[in-house]
Enzyme design. Structure first.
Site, PDB file in Angstrom:
ATOM      1  N   CYS A 303       1.097   0.198  14.352  1.00 40.77           N
ATOM      2  CA  CYS A 303       0.528   1.490  14.775  1.00 40.77           C
ATOM      3  C   CYS A 303       1.503   2.334  15.595  1.00 40.77           C
ATOM      4  O   CYS A 303       1.659   3.539  15.366  1.00 40.77           O
ATOM      5  CB  CYS A 303      -0.740   1.279  15.599  1.00 40.77           C
ATOM      6  N   ARG A 332       2.611 -12.781  14.759  1.00 36.83           N
ATOM      7  CA  ARG A 332       1.483 -13.086  15.634  1.00 36.83           C
ATOM      8  C   ARG A 332       1.483 -14.576  15.960  1.00 36.83           C
ATOM      9  O   ARG A 332       1.698 -15.409  15.076  1.00 36.83           O
ATOM     10  CB  ARG A 332       0.162 -12.684  14.969  1.00 36.83           C
ATOM     11  N   GLN A 350       2.191  -6.493   6.239  1.00 38.96           N
ATOM     12  CA  GLN A 350       0.986  -5.720   5.945  1.00 38.96           C
ATOM     13  C   GLN A 350       1.311  -4.554   5.016  1.00 38.96           C
ATOM     14  O   GLN A 350       2.369  -3.940   5.136  1.00 38.96           O
ATOM     15  CB  GLN A 350       0.385  -5.160   7.237  1.00 38.96           C
ATOM     16  N   ASP A 352       0.461  -1.584   5.274  1.00 40.58           N
ATOM     17  CA  ASP A 352      -0.161  -0.828   6.353  1.00 40.58           C
ATOM     18  C   ASP A 352       0.001   0.670   6.150  1.00 40.58           C
ATOM     19  O   ASP A 352       1.030   1.135   5.638  1.00 40.58           O
ATOM     20  CB  ASP A 352       0.486  -1.222   7.684  1.00 40.58           C
ATOM     21  N   HIS A 354      -1.266   4.597   8.171  1.00 35.88           N
ATOM     22  CA  HIS A 354      -1.988   5.307   9.228  1.00 35.88           C
ATOM     23  C   HIS A 354      -2.119   6.760   8.795  1.00 35.88           C
ATOM     24  O   HIS A 354      -1.135   7.403   8.425  1.00 35.88           O
ATOM     25  CB  HIS A 354      -1.262   5.186  10.563  1.00 35.88           C
ATOM     26  N   LYS A 433     -14.471  -0.456  12.373  1.00 37.29           N
ATOM     27  CA  LYS A 433     -13.752  -0.564  11.106  1.00 37.29           C
ATOM     28  C   LYS A 433     -14.694  -0.918   9.962  1.00 37.29           C
ATOM     29  O   LYS A 433     -15.824  -1.379  10.166  1.00 37.29           O
ATOM     30  CB  LYS A 433     -12.649  -1.623  11.204  1.00 37.29           C
ATOM     31  N   HIS A 479      -6.442   3.678  10.718  1.00 35.44           N
ATOM     32  CA  HIS A 479      -5.613   2.531  10.339  1.00 35.44           C
ATOM     33  C   HIS A 479      -6.167   1.989   9.024  1.00 35.44           C
ATOM     34  O   HIS A 479      -7.380   1.852   8.875  1.00 35.44           O
ATOM     35  CB  HIS A 479      -5.692   1.424  11.380  1.00 35.44           C
TER      36      HIS A 479
END
Length: 605
Positions: A303, A332, A350, A352, A354, A433, A479
């Protein structure tokens, strides 16, 4: 018609009566004996107590912690002096069946918490359970001479518990704390009828054959090396080819939908993570280090990088919605006990994205993402469902902002007749979410993609755009990940397809088997043509018999095995073994190339 009632429940959850009643007159408080979620919860919870009773009779030293119902059935955590392995499960099952024949009733009674502490004074595991119970009165369920703390409800008698199976033995840290004592955990499954149990066990056997860790080794897709570090996958050539195909398909799909590729650093100053809230809410899962006497954090999420890129130049309402995407590598700190092949790792990538938008654009953006999700899931033959996850206990931001964001998600789905469930408290720490739950070929559900509405991070980082009235306003940050991570999605795909991937992502799409050395040159010519089209192939020309080379090729689960002999070599044709169609046929070289490129285009999303 009669329906057997599992239990009548009073307002306090106590069982107050059981009998057979007419199906048209079943009281609202009745749990009918069937395979509904409610009934299975009662059956499996009772089966857990039955298992514990059997363990106690067989292993006198056994002391019990908790025995809950979980998605895969039930389990019990306990301490025992003896070592218990998979080979002991049959013995425990036999004892469970003996206990059923004793026809024990299951009875409930209540005592005060102080009385319970006195009763279990010599059992530190029971005292640990009691320390977690806020109520001043506790309930205990008893069957024969076995009893345990439990909220219930349970079946009235052990006679309801014939259809069970113990599935595996594992270790589990006390209370999930990896610094605490390791207990023994036994998992089991139970159903209302024998046929459902039989079907489930058949599915489990098929799942073992499809296990991505087993197939990953057989097909040489990926590997793990404990000396290098747990939870850190290595992608071998075939696995890397599969992954790159998936990445390419998704890259092109993003670009067609107006997303811009970006990339952020994998490590940032810890102050950035403090500002975002990750340090406080997610710090125990982060890897931290020190550089030049300043603390840094390896990113667990992407992010912040996307926020910094957005802020680099001024944005106006005309730029919104603005979509950034990245194949972001994150790290992680997962506990070693939960690591599981590619499904749970410490480093993953990911898919990912945004999306920065105005509050008024939330619905249209969410629906566009839902369309994207739908296209991806259909491409890989997945059914899916959606669930709106609300504010968790550990969260940042005002309740009013959370309520606004949560309602925006619900309205977007409701107004477009998209069904969804609710997961209370399951949101991310910075926003509610939508979770995407996919169902694979064996009927198993997996959590993959997510769509999260976030008013908090833009506020914390001072993200702004110039609105139509020339005032500076804060955008909403959405996200979004569709696969979730490439690692997890590839693991699910491997099991879903049992290693027989669709042509457009298969790591090896064609294997050429030249019958004799004279035919190898034509095989190489074809391989070179396929490379130009972005199609991966291999040539099996080792000094083995033809049948053995064909068998070896087919074990690789490739879509096409192509045999080349004199006729094919002289006429520029190919003899194809089509694994998907389960057919054998001949094509000209040109027809073959057209067929393969058409299959390749099927991967477009």
């Amino acid at each position: 018609m009669k329906q057997e009632v599992l239990a009548y429940l009073g307002r306090d959850g106590n069982i107050i009566d059981t009998q057979s009643v007419d199906s048209g007159n079943v009281p609202e408080t009745a749990i009918v004996f069937d395979n509904s979620a409610e009934a299975l919860g009662v059956i499996r919870h009772s089966a857990a107590h039955l298992m514990a009773q059997a363990i106690k009779e067989l292993y006198k030293s056994a002391q019990f912690f908790v025995g809950p119902v979980v998605d895969e059935g039930f389990y019990y955590d306990f301490r025992v002096d003896e070592k218990i392995g998979e080979e002991d499960l049959a013995r425990i099952e036999k004892k469970m069946k003996e206990l059923i024949e004793r026809k024990y009733a299951i009875e409930k009674y209540e005592i005060s918490k102080d009385e319970a502490v006195a009763k279990f004074a010599g059992d530190d595991l029971k005292l640990a359970v009691l320390s977690r119970i806020p109520d001043q009165r506790v309930s205990i369920y008893k069957q024969g001479d076995f009893e345990d703390l439990c909220r219930g409800p349970h079946v009235p008698s052990l006679r309801y518990l014939h259809n069970f199976k113990l599935t595996r033995v594992a270790g589990a840290y006390l209370g999930g704390d990896e610094n605490a004592e390791m207990l023994t955990r036994i998992y089991g499954i139970a159903f209302a009828d024998k046929e459902s149990l039989k079907e489930y066990l058949a599915m489990i056997e098929e799942a073992k054959k499809r296990d991505h860790r087993k197939l990953g080794t057989e097909l040489e897709l990926f590997m793990f090396d404990e000396d290098s570090g747990a939870g850190l996958p290595f992608w071998m050539p075939k696995g890397a080819r599969l992954r790159s195909k998936l990445e390419k398909i998704l890259f092109e799909a993003h670009r067609r939908r107006g997303y811009e590729p970006v990339r952020g650093p994998e490590i940032l100053k810890a102050d950035m993570w403090r500002t975002s809230g990750h340090y406080a809410c997610y710090g125990e899962n982060m890897y931290l280090t020190e550089i030049d006497k300043q603390e840094y954090g390896i990113k667990p999420m992407n992010c912040i990088g996307h926020i910094q890129i957005f802020k680099q130049s001024g944005k106006s309402y005309r730029d919104l919605p603005l979509k950034y995407f990245e194949y972001g590598v994150v790290h992680r700190h997962e506990k070693s006990g939960v690591l599981h092949g590619l499904l749970r790792v410490r480093e993953f990538t990911q898919d990912d994205a945004h999306i920065f938008c105005t509050p008024a654009q939330i619905k249209e953006v969410v629906l566009e993402v839902v369309e994207f999700v739908d296209a991806v899931m259909k491409k890989f033959d997945f059914n899916y469902s959606m669930e709106v996850s609300t504010k968790p206990e550990k969260a940042i931001g005002d309740d009013a902002v959370w309520e606004m964001a949560t309602e925006a998600l619900k309205e977007a789905l409701t107004e477009n007749n998209i069904p969804f469930g609710i997961d209370e408290g399951g949101g991310a720490f910075y926003g509610p979410k939508i979770d995407v739950k996919i169902t694979d070929a064996l009927g198993r559900k997996w959590q993959c993609g997510t769509i999260q509405v976030d008013f908090n991070l833009p506020q914390r980082f001072g993200v702004e755009y110039v609105a139509q009235d020339n005032m500076r306003k804060q955008p909403v940050m959405i996200h979004r990940a569709i696969l979730g991570s490439f690692e997890r999605f590839i693991a699910i795909l491997t099991e879903h397809y049992a290693g027989e991937f669709p042509f457009f992502i298969a790591p090896t799409q064609v294997i050429f088997v030249p019958i004799a050395d004279d035919h190898a040159a034509y095989a190489k010519e074809l391989r070179n043509l396929l490379i130009e089209e972005g199609i991966d192939s291999e040539i099996y020309d080792k000094n083995d018999s033809l049948n053995k080379r064909i068998r070896t090729a087919e074990k690789q689960r490739v879509p096409f095995v192509v045999v080349i002999g004199d006729e094919e070599n002289n006429n520029k044709t190919v003899a194809i073994r089509d694994r998907r169609a389960k057919e054998q046929y001949n094509l000209t070289q040109d027809e073959f190339m057209v067929k393969l490129t058409q299959h390749l285009k099927e991967g477009r999303i």
